[in-house]
Design an enzyme around this catalytic site. Structure first.
Site, PDB file in Angstrom:
ATOM      1  CG  ASP A  32     -55.739  51.575  23.601  1.00  0.00           C
ATOM      2  OD1 ASP A  32     -56.614  51.771  24.472  1.00  0.00           O
ATOM      3  OD2 ASP A  32     -55.249  52.500  22.920  1.00  0.00           O
ATOM      4  CE  LYS A  36     -65.736  45.927  13.451  1.00  0.00           C
ATOM      5  NZ  LYS A  36     -66.220  46.437  14.728  1.00  0.00           N
TER       6      LYS A  36
HETATM    7  P1  IMP Z   1     -60.293  52.161  24.026  1.00  0.00           P
HETATM    8  O1  IMP Z   1     -59.480  51.187  23.212  1.00  0.00           O
HETATM    9  O2  IMP Z   1     -61.027  51.504  25.116  1.00  0.00           O
HETATM   10  O3  IMP Z   1     -59.495  53.348  24.438  1.00  0.00           O
HETATM   11  O4  IMP Z   1     -61.449  52.754  23.108  1.00  0.00           O
HETATM   12  C1  IMP Z   1     -61.592  52.501  21.765  1.00  0.00           C
HETATM   13  C2  IMP Z   1     -62.541  53.504  21.125  1.00  0.00           C
HETATM   14  O5  IMP Z   1     -62.506  53.312  19.721  1.00  0.00           O
HETATM   15  C3  IMP Z   1     -63.996  53.343  21.556  1.00  0.00           C
HETATM   16  O6  IMP Z   1     -64.657  54.581  21.498  1.00  0.00           O
HETATM   17  C4  IMP Z   1     -64.565  52.434  20.493  1.00  0.00           C
HETATM   18  O7  IMP Z   1     -65.924  52.645  20.274  1.00  0.00           O
HETATM   19  C5  IMP Z   1     -63.737  52.798  19.263  1.00  0.00           C
HETATM   20  N1  IMP Z   1     -63.490  51.561  18.518  1.00  0.00           N
HETATM   21  C6  IMP Z   1     -62.506  50.646  18.718  1.00  0.00           C
HETATM   22  N2  IMP Z   1     -62.653  49.611  17.887  1.00  0.00           N
HETATM   23  C7  IMP Z   1     -63.759  49.876  17.163  1.00  0.00           C
HETATM   24  C8  IMP Z   1     -64.446  49.150  16.155  1.00  0.00           C
HETATM   25  O8  IMP Z   1     -64.092  48.026  15.769  1.00  0.00           O
HETATM   26  N3  IMP Z   1     -65.529  49.761  15.654  1.00  0.00           N
HETATM   27  C9  IMP Z   1     -65.968  50.974  16.061  1.00  0.00           C
HETATM   28  N4  IMP Z   1     -65.396  51.680  17.010  1.00  0.00           N
HETATM   29  C10 IMP Z   1     -64.292  51.128  17.563  1.00  0.00           C
END
Ligand code: IMP
Length: 194
Positions: free
Chosen positions: A68, A170
């Site tokens: 998450d 990254k």
């Molecule tokens: P969840 O963890 O599924 O609730 O969502 C994570 C949110 O943060 C999503 O909208 C992803 O696009 C964003 N996110 C998480 N990690 C990254 C990353 O490494 N780069 C860009 N966006 C990220």
């Protein structure tokens, strides 16, 4: 025998990075069933990662891993935070909403946070930890790599956005790279019962 680990995500960007980070460890990674959608009711990244790993593990009766993550912007009081995925319908919408809300604010400091949890088949949590990467929010997108908010997240030390970095770079600097760097040695010594 190959060690099976069910990946509790529906996000292709995250999945690609998780697969790369867990490659060579001898796991067979299997994506969670599509219809298994866990509601993220937690208020912290750790809570949501544990919730997703536990629910997917119980439903599949297998070991499961969940990530998450999200972006917390200082001048927005930590928003979007755990709501990062729910900030818009697409990456482009989420980025433009964030840039609109930040406007001409001069404090552009922010951090990406990634919580990773590993759950046993009975849903109990075996491992849970977090990685953080601090950076700044640009006024415009830069770069075409990565996913999500990557094109507006700038790492001053490298003078690059996440979207301008190679996947290897990254990994070295990112919240997810750091979380997995801490996780992997522990995962390797965990008795997965195979
Ligand atoms: P969840 O963890 O599924 O609730 O969502 C994570 C949110 O943060 C999503 O909208 C992803 O696009 C964003 N996110 C998480 N990690 C990254 C990353 O490494 N780069 C860009 N966006 C990220």
């Amino acid at each position: 025998m190959t060690k099976l680990l069910v990946v509790a995500t529906g996000n292709p960007g995250k999945l690609k990075e998780m697969q790369a980070y867990l490659a060579d460890l001898g796991f067979e990674l299997r994506l969670k069933p599509d219809e298994l959608d866990v509601e993220e009711t937690g208020t912290t990244f750790i809570e949501n990662a544990c919730l997703k790993a536990a629910e997917v593990a119980k439903a599949t009766n297998q070991w499961a891993i969940a990530d998450d993550s999200g972006l917390a912007v200082d001048a927005l009081g930590g928003a979007p935070g755990v709501y990062s995925a729910r900030y818009g319908q697409s990456d482009a919408e989420r980025i433009s909403r964030l840039l609109r809300e930040l406007g001409e604010e001069t404090n552009r400091q922010a951090e990406f946070v990634c919580a990773v949890a590993v759950a046993r088949p009975d849903g109990s949590i075996a491992l849970c930890l977090e990685g953080v990467c601090r950076g700044e929010i640009l006024h415009n997108s830069r770069g075409s790599g990565g996913f999500g908010y990557d094109p507006i997240f700038y790492v001053p030390q490298q003078q690059l956005t996440f979207a301008e970095m190679t996947p290897q770079l990254k990994r070295q600097f990112s919240h997810r790279g750091k979380a997995f760097e801490a996780l992997i040695p522990q995962l390797s010594i965990l008795d997965l019962g195979f």
